[in-house]
Motif scaffolding. Sequence first.
Motif, PDB file in Angstrom:
ATOM      1  N   GLN A   8      13.043  34.392 -15.798  1.00 27.35           N
ATOM      2  CA  GLN A   8      12.849  34.656 -17.215  1.00 27.35           C
ATOM      3  C   GLN A   8      13.566  33.622 -18.060  1.00 27.35           C
ATOM      4  OE1 GLN A   8      14.235  38.754 -17.044  1.00 27.35           O
ATOM      5  NE2 GLN A   8      12.285  39.394 -17.887  1.00 27.35           N
ATOM      6  N   ALA A   9      14.680  33.120 -17.586  1.00 30.42           N
ATOM      7  CA  ALA A   9      15.431  32.132 -18.352  1.00 30.42           C
ATOM      8  C   ALA A   9      14.617  30.886 -18.593  1.00 30.42           C
ATOM      9  CB  ALA A   9      16.734  31.783 -17.622  1.00 30.42           C
ATOM     10  N   TYR A  10      13.740  30.539 -17.675  1.00 24.14           N
ATOM     11  CA  TYR A  10      12.994  29.291 -17.788  1.00 24.14           C
ATOM     12  C   TYR A  10      11.775  29.414 -18.697  1.00 24.14           C
ATOM     13  CZ  TYR A  10      15.960  27.403 -14.183  1.00 24.14           C
ATOM     14  OH  TYR A  10      17.049  26.952 -13.486  1.00 24.14           O
ATOM     15  N   THR A  11      11.493  30.601 -19.198  1.00 21.17           N
ATOM     16  CA  THR A  11      10.359  30.732 -20.117  1.00 21.17           C
ATOM     17  C   THR A  11      10.585  29.940 -21.392  1.00 21.17           C
ATOM     18  OG1 THR A  11      11.336  32.756 -21.037  1.00 21.17           O
ATOM     19  CG2 THR A  11       9.755  33.015 -19.242  1.00 21.17           C
ATOM     20  N   ILE A  12      11.838  29.748 -21.780  1.00 23.73           N
ATOM     21  CA  ILE A  12      12.120  28.952 -22.980  1.00 23.73           C
ATOM     22  C   ILE A  12      11.642  27.521 -22.787  1.00 23.73           C
ATOM     23  CG2 ILE A  12      13.963  28.012 -24.428  1.00 23.73           C
ATOM     24  CD1 ILE A  12      15.532  30.533 -23.883  1.00 23.73           C
ATOM     25  N   THR A 307      27.081  27.943 -13.541  1.00 20.78           N
ATOM     26  CA  THR A 307      26.360  28.374 -14.733  1.00 20.78           C
ATOM     27  C   THR A 307      25.161  27.461 -14.957  1.00 20.78           C
ATOM     28  OG1 THR A 307      27.805  27.028 -16.152  1.00 20.78           O
ATOM     29  CG2 THR A 307      28.355  29.358 -15.891  1.00 20.78           C
ATOM     30  N   GLU A 308      24.087  28.053 -15.449  1.00 17.34           N
ATOM     31  CA  GLU A 308      22.889  27.306 -15.804  1.00 17.34           C
ATOM     32  C   GLU A 308      22.446  27.749 -17.189  1.00 17.34           C
ATOM     33  OE1 GLU A 308      20.068  26.439 -12.215  1.00 17.34           O
ATOM     34  OE2 GLU A 308      20.790  28.497 -12.014  1.00 17.34           O
ATOM     35  N   THR A 309      22.030  26.800 -17.993  1.00 16.11           N
ATOM     36  CA  THR A 309      21.473  27.117 -19.301  1.00 16.11           C
ATOM     37  C   THR A 309      20.167  26.348 -19.493  1.00 16.11           C
ATOM     38  OG1 THR A 309      22.716  25.349 -20.402  1.00 16.11           O
ATOM     39  CG2 THR A 309      23.714  27.542 -20.356  1.00 16.11           C
ATOM     40  N   VAL A 310      19.218  26.983 -20.132  1.00 17.99           N
ATOM     41  CA  VAL A 310      17.968  26.358 -20.548  1.00 17.99           C
ATOM     42  C   VAL A 310      17.866  26.565 -22.051  1.00 17.99           C
ATOM     43  CG1 VAL A 310      15.466  26.310 -20.295  1.00 17.99           C
ATOM     44  CG2 VAL A 310      16.906  26.863 -18.330  1.00 17.99           C
ATOM     45  N   THR A 311      17.651  25.483 -22.786  1.00 22.60           N
ATOM     46  CA  THR A 311      17.730  25.525 -24.241  1.00 22.60           C
ATOM     47  C   THR A 311      16.510  24.872 -24.865  1.00 22.60           C
ATOM     48  OG1 THR A 311      20.122  25.217 -24.002  1.00 22.60           O
ATOM     49  CG2 THR A 311      19.220  25.055 -26.218  1.00 22.60           C
ATOM     50  N   GLY A 312      16.047  25.442 -25.956  1.00 20.23           N
ATOM     51  CA  GLY A 312      15.006  24.835 -26.775  1.00 20.23           C
ATOM     52  C   GLY A 312      15.387  24.950 -28.234  1.00 20.23           C
ATOM     53  N   ASP A 334      20.985  31.827 -20.274  1.00 18.72           N
ATOM     54  CA  ASP A 334      21.964  31.386 -19.287  1.00 18.72           C
ATOM     55  C   ASP A 334      21.959  32.302 -18.070  1.00 18.72           C
ATOM     56  OD1 ASP A 334      23.717  33.644 -19.623  1.00 18.72           O
ATOM     57  OD2 ASP A 334      24.681  32.685 -21.309  1.00 18.72           O
ATOM     58  N   GLN A 335      22.602  31.836 -17.016  1.00 16.46           N
ATOM     59  CA  GLN A 335      22.720  32.582 -15.769  1.00 16.46           C
ATOM     60  C   GLN A 335      24.052  32.209 -15.132  1.00 16.46           C
ATOM     61  OE1 GLN A 335      20.111  34.558 -14.379  1.00 16.46           O
ATOM     62  NE2 GLN A 335      21.407  35.208 -12.688  1.00 16.46           N
ATOM     63  N   LEU A 336      24.814  33.187 -14.681  1.00 15.45           N
ATOM     64  CA  LEU A 336      26.110  32.955 -14.040  1.00 15.45           C
ATOM     65  C   LEU A 336      26.098  33.503 -12.624  1.00 15.45           C
ATOM     66  CD1 LEU A 336      29.234  32.317 -14.093  1.00 15.45           C
ATOM     67  CD2 LEU A 336      29.530  34.665 -14.902  1.00 15.45           C
ATOM     68  N   ASP A 337      26.526  32.667 -11.671  1.00 19.73           N
ATOM     69  CA  ASP A 337      26.844  33.107 -10.316  1.00 19.73           C
ATOM     70  C   ASP A 337      28.322  32.831 -10.100  1.00 19.73           C
ATOM     71  OD1 ASP A 337      24.237  33.915  -9.540  1.00 19.73           O
ATOM     72  OD2 ASP A 337      23.682  31.819  -9.267  1.00 19.73           O
ATOM     73  N   SER A 338      29.079  33.824  -9.646  1.00 16.64           N
ATOM     74  CA  SER A 338      30.524  33.664  -9.560  1.00 16.64           C
ATOM     75  C   SER A 338      31.107  34.536  -8.458  1.00 16.64           C
ATOM     76  CB  SER A 338      31.172  34.037 -10.904  1.00 16.64           C
ATOM     77  OG  SER A 338      32.574  33.983 -10.828  1.00 16.64           O
ATOM     78  N   THR A 339      32.161  34.018  -7.826  1.00 17.41           N
ATOM     79  CA  THR A 339      32.901  34.806  -6.848  1.00 17.41           C
ATOM     80  C   THR A 339      33.951  35.684  -7.504  1.00 17.41           C
ATOM     81  OG1 THR A 339      34.490  33.009  -6.564  1.00 17.41           O
ATOM     82  CG2 THR A 339      32.588  33.037  -5.086  1.00 17.41           C
TER      83      THR A 339
END
Length: 629
Positions: A8-12, A307-312, A334-339
């Motif tokens: 869903q994040a990449y729909t932007i 962390t990943e962000t996709v911005t428009g 954005d999306q976070l993967d963390s220990t």
Amino acid sequence: MAQQTKPQAYTILVALIAVAPVLVQAQNSAAVTDTSTVELAPQSVNSYWVANEAPASTFAAPVTLLRYLPQVDLQTRGIAEGQADIALRGGVFENTGVKLGGLPLYDPQTGHYSAELPLDPALLEVPQVKVGTDQAASGFNSTTGSIVYRIRPLTDSGAVEAGFGEHSLNYQRGFATMTTEAGFLGGRTVGAAVSAARSEGDGAQPYGDHEFKRISGLVQVRGTESQTDLLLGYASKSYAWPGMYTGNATFKELDDYQTLLLAANHRWDYAPDSHLAFAAGYRRLKDDYELNTLRGKDWFRAYRHETETVTGAIDGRHAFELWAVNYNLTALADQLDSTDLRYGNFMSRTYWKAAIVPEVPYAINDTWTAVAKAGLAYDDTNRNSDDFSPLAGLSLVQKVSEGSNRYFVEYSRTTQVAGYTALNSPPPPGAFAGNKQLDRAAANTYETGAEITRKIWSARSAVFFRQDHNLADWTFNSAAPGTRQANPVDLETWGIETSAQAEVTSWARLIVGYTYLDKTSDYGSALVNGSYYALNFARHRFTTAAVLRPIEWLELRVDAEYREQEPNVKRTTGAEAFTTSAGISFFPPWVKGLELGATGDNLTDSNFQEFPGTPGERRQISFWARYRW
């Protein structure tokens, strides 16, 4: 609440790609029907506000030019290119935004990585500071201001350089650009640039070693009315510093991270005083942080995050006959993967911002013009409450011989939501204790000032008052000195900022700056004895810079700063500090393009702690050779 999935994040990004052909087609259609000549708005009207464009400790980065900037308090953990927070007008590290052209660059994990821009500064123009109503209209998830890096028009050029210095320092950098005129693109200029750099050293403090690598590139298409840029940047950094984030100098903390940036910017100046710009980008940051490498690998705690962000973003201005409208629309996911950052309510978030600001000029006479503007910004996320923020301003512009005077008064409201380190860190007690109840923060800023521009000098002064509500700060309690927690605070900040630059002679340029801050704070019922960030500020800060070139083959550069810091019980050095950097360059006349030089940072060897308890950068001297073409 259901967690947003990564697809869903990449729909932007998909939406921006879909709308791009429509905008390009509109541009092509306008180019056919309107044959009048339209000049591009100037990309930058500022010259450098610092003297030394490169540090003594590594290769230059975009953050380097912020070190002595009058409006910016760059709070460093050792060298600025290693780890640094950008503070504007007494704000904390997460209150400052960063933009690349029209693209907001946001790190959702923590504002400590806001300055991580993996691009060669030769690709960028002089950084600009946006505050007040400009920030309210076009900034993103930041309350005090933004640093804006515009992309430089490419010309055929290049450079190779190498340096060495104290503490086993050695670094190398190469940069090259090439341009050509493309007939199949209507005579537009097509250019490409590539840069690579590496650096390593042991650092001026024990356990202050670093290893940096960076590669970046740019493809650019530029016409008389438009500029399109595609950028790629990647940086790998391993940086150690005692007490980097904890303020405990007995810890050798290590931050090892990689930053990847893909960005596209397009700007079309389709009529006088009118433009349309759109941007899209992807940013990924992988971080492996070690709290104390002295304890051995068996003691290492897994602080690993990605962390990943996709911005428009779409930004524009349209001038009508009697008025104009400015507008901005930004979406980010954005999306976070963390220990470790897993104790909050969510691990992904989608943000939206929209702003519209009508503007009306009124010519009082041949000399004076009044400009009134008022507008509204809207901020929302799928995890937080939304907010409407008004802004308004009135300015008087006077035309004078060889320049202009501008006097202004403004009001603006800005809001932001907290990052994942504050929201998702483990609950107290702990070295970094989070607070998943942190709500949207808001700031109301009132200011008045003047800007004076002449052919060989310029000056700016402003007085402001800001009310912060629910600002996220990291605090400590003296009963548990080794712990900290994210807590909300209400602040009132008074400030004065003034700066000026002048071409004193044909061979000398001088820059001066001064800022004053005063704060009152209210942490409510929280058990707080002190603050690492919100109350860590310079009450008085003076900066000066000078560039001297008395003869063709010799240049001298000096930057200096004096500050009186607000007292903090955790700071083990004095609250006053004087630091200076200097550089000298020789241009041998028998080899065109060759430059030999030496640079020294912190020549006073100040031990001032930018962050309470964290050792400061010590003196570093390096020597280098650079060849340009």
